[in-house]
Design an enzyme around this catalytic site. Structure first.
Site, short mmCIF file in Angstrom:
data_model
loop_
_atom_site.label_atom_id
_atom_site.label_comp_id
_atom_site.label_asym_id
_atom_site.label_seq_id
_atom_site.Cartn_x
_atom_site.Cartn_y
_atom_site.Cartn_z
CD GLU A 9 44.06 -40.15 51.31
OE1 GLU A 9 44.52 -41.03 52.07
OE2 GLU A 9 42.91 -38.74 51.04
CG ASP A 16 44.39 -38.05 57.99
OD1 ASP A 16 43.29 -37.44 57.61
OD2 ASP A 16 45.02 -38.45 57.46
C1 BGC Z 1 36.92 -38.97 51.58
C2 BGC Z 1 38.07 -38.36 51.99
C3 BGC Z 1 39.30 -39.34 52.91
C4 BGC Z 1 39.03 -40.72 52.74
C5 BGC Z 1 39.76 -41.14 53.34
C6 BGC Z 1 37.19 -40.43 51.12
O1 BGC Z 1 35.70 -41.21 51.17
O2 BGC Z 1 35.86 -38.61 50.82
O3 BGC Z 1 38.14 -36.92 52.23
O4 BGC Z 1 40.01 -39.11 53.04
O5 BGC Z 1 37.84 -41.33 52.27
O6 BGC Z 1 39.32 -42.77 53.68
C1 BGC Z 2 43.57 -37.68 54.72
C2 BGC Z 2 44.10 -36.04 54.21
C3 BGC Z 2 42.90 -35.86 54.60
C4 BGC Z 2 41.19 -35.88 54.98
C5 BGC Z 2 39.74 -35.86 55.08
C6 BGC Z 2 42.10 -38.66 54.79
O1 BGC Z 2 42.21 -39.79 54.40
O2 BGC Z 2 44.76 -37.77 54.75
O3 BGC Z 2 45.26 -35.56 54.29
O4 BGC Z 2 42.39 -33.72 54.70
O5 BGC Z 2 41.49 -37.77 54.69
O6 BGC Z 2 39.89 -35.19 53.82
#
Ligand code: BGC
Ligand code: BGC
Length: 772
Positions: A670, A472
């Site tokens: 998230e 991830d």
């Molecule tokens: C990104 C997401 C990513 C997240 C992780 C964001 O800035 O756009 O894709 O999942 O950070 O913390």
């Molecule tokens: C998320 C994932 C996602 C990745 C890329 C992460 O923060 O947990 O599910 O695929 O970001 O955006």
């Protein structure tokens, strides 16, 4: 092995010796002290000498403050220096720099930079663990000891970081082997190279290609970098294996052709490399190609769990794949196959159900739709089962990520849970040939999943997963404060491709060093690269690396919106329907619509829509609830709208035959959505409505159940519509009886948030849903 490690170290020393001590604005400064100081005074002298920090700002820097810390109670052990530049770039408004001299433990450096300055951890990319005795993590500076000499490099701001790379990392990487044709001393890609033969089996092509690759090229394949951190020339220079768009990572021109141009641009960079290995580009198209303006947005998974229709899932997977392929993207970070245990989790809406069987059949059908039976079809998209494993089963309060409460937390070790509930979806998706699996940020007991033996032992050996495992976003960095340990542990644990948000070079160099030292075996690297290459061969990327722009008209097409509309209707769950208020009959001559979600496509779509978190506001091509009801209402039925329920002007004194209140959760993604109370928000209109409603329907536009116990008596009907996406027409279909309500709750609906995670006395149990 040893000789190669020496070469790597030597290139560092050479850099140090040939660079100057002069510090100019915008330049990197590197320095060396050949007689490494042993005592603390010498270390302090080194600090003075190298950084000029004892009282005087480095020339040309608008530095106003600095601090020198001792690393520990014992002054002999080392010195840690931090300083910052107010007003410089950076999320916190300051550019923080730090350097360590002597033996400063990484944990100390990590703690101090956090304690002294308020900044986000990802302002700093780990550059630590670069060589034996390396002591520092930090984006802006690195201090390391190489064969008795101190090499100190200081850089601030993106330009200086670039220069730092140019001075130190890249020569060191070059020691690992060629990427450019000029330096080729390995067999390249002659016209009759077997790996170029589309008729040869993927595994043989991969073996042939692997035999031509330098270590550096292999490290590149194992690197997946966010597009904001690299341009096509970087893809070429580092020969990276993959590029992704994170949440909201759209190009400036957020149109199908804008995306195709961007992705093809990266691909062109990749194709100029010595071996011409195409990149694989990935995105989170978790409910349609949500980052793309004008894409069809489908209900989030929780709604699809309520619909529980495999054929529908296949069609959604197919439509999503085609809209992705139109933009040149062939890899989707979906589906989430977590079994959701605790609806307080901010990712509940990304899960299908708390029932493993529903998760299994819908996840499998969706992947079948995405991948087709033939990955080589240019309209197929590689799926990703995520997040392996236990992401939906963590304990409230166990998360240590920023202010998250449950997301990325700890799943209690429980073999029965693992076997009975969590493994079946993975087994089914592996059997269906899912191309990749993403590892979970969460921990299984004491062990971060990114370091877990379950990747090799369970996923690869026992379940027989033959695809590739992707980390991830920065997930491996969470294993240990020492980046070297994180990299070594995660790659040995079975991670094949590392999703690197910011700095591919640091990862490649660190892994390269680990391989040279023998901490990661070449067999492990070859296994990882082989898995990635096989996927690329199976997908036909070598033959058709570029976007199929003829697919552009499919984006947001009527055909796809019709599938989404059907899904919206099938996912709506009728929870209460007193005296047949639904479906809306011909006797209803006036409808009053109220609530924050009544005319807000951004809210009805939820998180992972155009931006990572999602947001209130319009969405290209979408239909709001208000619009859908206005379109559908029979002639002669008047439809009124007041978001707040205040009736002024023409509306004053109105008493509607039917009020429809649409309330939603504000979009989130998230751990930002972790919520202890699950309170129903946005019900201020209740106080304003007075007796304006003859009868009333409440429509919940949320990512999960919210607590409605105190309100339910006041409403004649209650509908759970979930975050359903762009097509409110599907909701109008069930409200007006053009389609029956068939949705069933995919999770328990609690009476009170105190009765979680496993409601003993739910308001509505899983499986509940009225026919209407
Ligand atoms: C990104 C997401 C990513 C997240 C992780 C964001 O800035 O756009 O894709 O999942 O950070 O913390
Ligand atoms: C998320 C994932 C996602 C990745 C890329 C992460 O923060 O947990 O599910 O695929 O970001 O955006």
């Amino acid at each position: 092995m040893r000789a190669a490690a020496g070469a790597l170290a030597l290139s560092l020393v050479l850099v140090a010796c040939t660079s100057s001590d002069k510090v100019d604005a915008g330049e990197t400064r590197t320095s060396t002290n050949a007689t490494a100081p042993q005592a603390n005074e010498s270390l302090m002298e080194l600090v003075d000498h190298v950084t000029g920090l004892t009282g005087v700002a480095p020339a040309g820097w608008s530095q106003t403050e600095y601090g020198v810390h001792r690393a520990s109670a014992d002054p002999g052990e080392g010195v840690f220096v931090t300083w910052f530049l107010p007003g410089a770039t950076g999320d916190s408004g300051v550019r923080v720099m730090s350097a360590a001299f002597g033996d400063v433990p990484l944990t100390y450096a990590a703690e101090h930079r956090g304690a002294v300055f308020d900044f986000k951890v990802y302002d700093f990319v780990s550059l630590g663990g670069l060589a034996d005795g390396a002591t520092l993590t930090g984006q802006a500076a690195v201090a390391t000891e190489v064969e008795g000499a101190y090499v100190v490099a200081i850089a601030a701001g993106p330009d200086r970081v670039e220069a730092l790379r140019g001075a130190i990392f890249e020569p060191a990487l070059d020691a690992l082997g060629p990427t450019g044709s000029a330096e080729a001393n390995l067999p390249g890609s002659s016209e009759n190279a077997m790996f170029l033969d589309p008729g040869a089996p993927a595994a043989q092509r991969a073996a042939d290609l692997l035999s031509r690759m330098s270590l550096r090229e292999k490290l590149g394949q194992m690197t997946l970098i966010e597009k904001g951190s690299i341009d096509p020339s970087g893809v070429a220079a580092y020969a990276v294996g993959g590029v992704l768009s994170g949440g909201g990572g759209a190009p400036a021109d957020n149109s199908p052709s804008g995306w195709a141009d961007m992705v093809d641009g990266y691909q062109s960079g990749a194709l100029t490399t010595r071996l011409g290995i195409p990149i694989i580009y990935g995105v989170d198209a978790v409910h349609g190609h949500g980052n793309l303006d004008g894409a069809t947005i489908f209900p989030h998974n929780i709604g699809l769990g309520a619909a529980d229709d495999e054929d529908l899932m296949r069609r959604i997977g197919r439509a999503t794949a085609v809209e992705m392929a139109a933009t040149g993207i062939r890899w989707n970070y979906a589906p989430v196959v977590a079994v959701s245990e605790d609806i307080r989790w901010g990712r509940t809406y990304e899960t299908y159900s708390s029932d493993p069987q529903i998760v299994t059949r819908l996840g499998r059908a969706y992947v079948e739709g995405l991948q087709l039976s033939e990955l080589a079809d240019p309209r197929s998209v590689l799926g990703t089962a995520k997040h392996f494993i236990g992401d939906g089963s963590t304990t409230w309060g166990s998360s240590t990520t920023s202010d998250y409460m449950i997301d990325q937390g700890v799943t209690p070790v429980d073999e029965a849970l693992l076997r009975d509930a969590l493994v079946p979806p993975y087994q089914a998706l592996v059997d269906a040939g899912v191309g990749s699996v993403m590892v979970s940020y969460s921990s299984w007991g004491d062990t971060k999943m990114h370091a877990s033996p379950l990747i090799n032992d369970l996923l690869k050996d026992e379940l027989g997963f033959g695809g590739f495992v992707v980390s991830d976003w920065g997930g491996i960095d969470q294993i240990d404060p020492d980046y070297t340990t994180s990299v070594t542990t995660s790659v040995n644990a079975g991670i094949d491709m590392n999703m690197v948000p910011y700095d591919p070079v640091a990862f490649m160099w660190t892994l390269g060093n680990a391989v040279e030292r023998g901490d990661v075996s070449m067999d492990r690297v070859d296994d990882a690269v082989r898995r990635i290459l096989i996927a690329k061969f199976e997908m036909g990327l070598f033959e058709q690396p570029f976007a199929d722009r003829s697919l552009a008209p499919a984006v947001g097409s009527d055909e796809h919106r019709a599938i989404s509309r059907e899904a919206v209707a099938k996912s709506a769950v009728l929870l209460k329907n007193e005296s047949g208020v639904l479906p809306i009959g011909d006797d209803v001559k006036s409808i009053l619509l109220v609530g924050d979600a009544a005319h807000d496509p951004g809210v009805q779509a939820g998180g992972w829509t155009v931006s990572w978190q999602g947001s209130s506001g319009p969405l290209t091509g979408a239909t709001s609830i208000r619009e859908a009801i206005e379109q559908r209402a029979p002639e002669g039925t008047r439809v009124f709208y007041s978001r707040t329920g205040r009736l002024r002007g023409d509306l004053e004194g109105l008493r509607a035959d039917l009020c429809i209140a649409a309330v939603g959760e504000k979009p989130y993604a998230e751990g930002v959505g972790d919520d202890e109370d699950l309170e129903l928000e946005g019900v201020g209109f209740l106080a304003n409505l007075g007796d304006s409603c003859e009868r009333s329907v409440m429509v919940l536009v949320t990512g999960r159940p919210v607590i409605v116990t105190d309100y339910i008596e006041d409403w004649d009907a209650l509908v759970a519509a979930w975050w359903f996406g762009s097509e409110a027409t599907g909701l109008a279909d069930v409200l007006f009886g053009d389609r029956p309500f068939t949705g069933r709750l995919p999770v328990d609906w609690p009476r009170s948030a105190d009765d979680l995670p496993h409601p003993t006395d739910p308001l509505f149990p899983r499986g509940f849903g009225l026919d209407g």
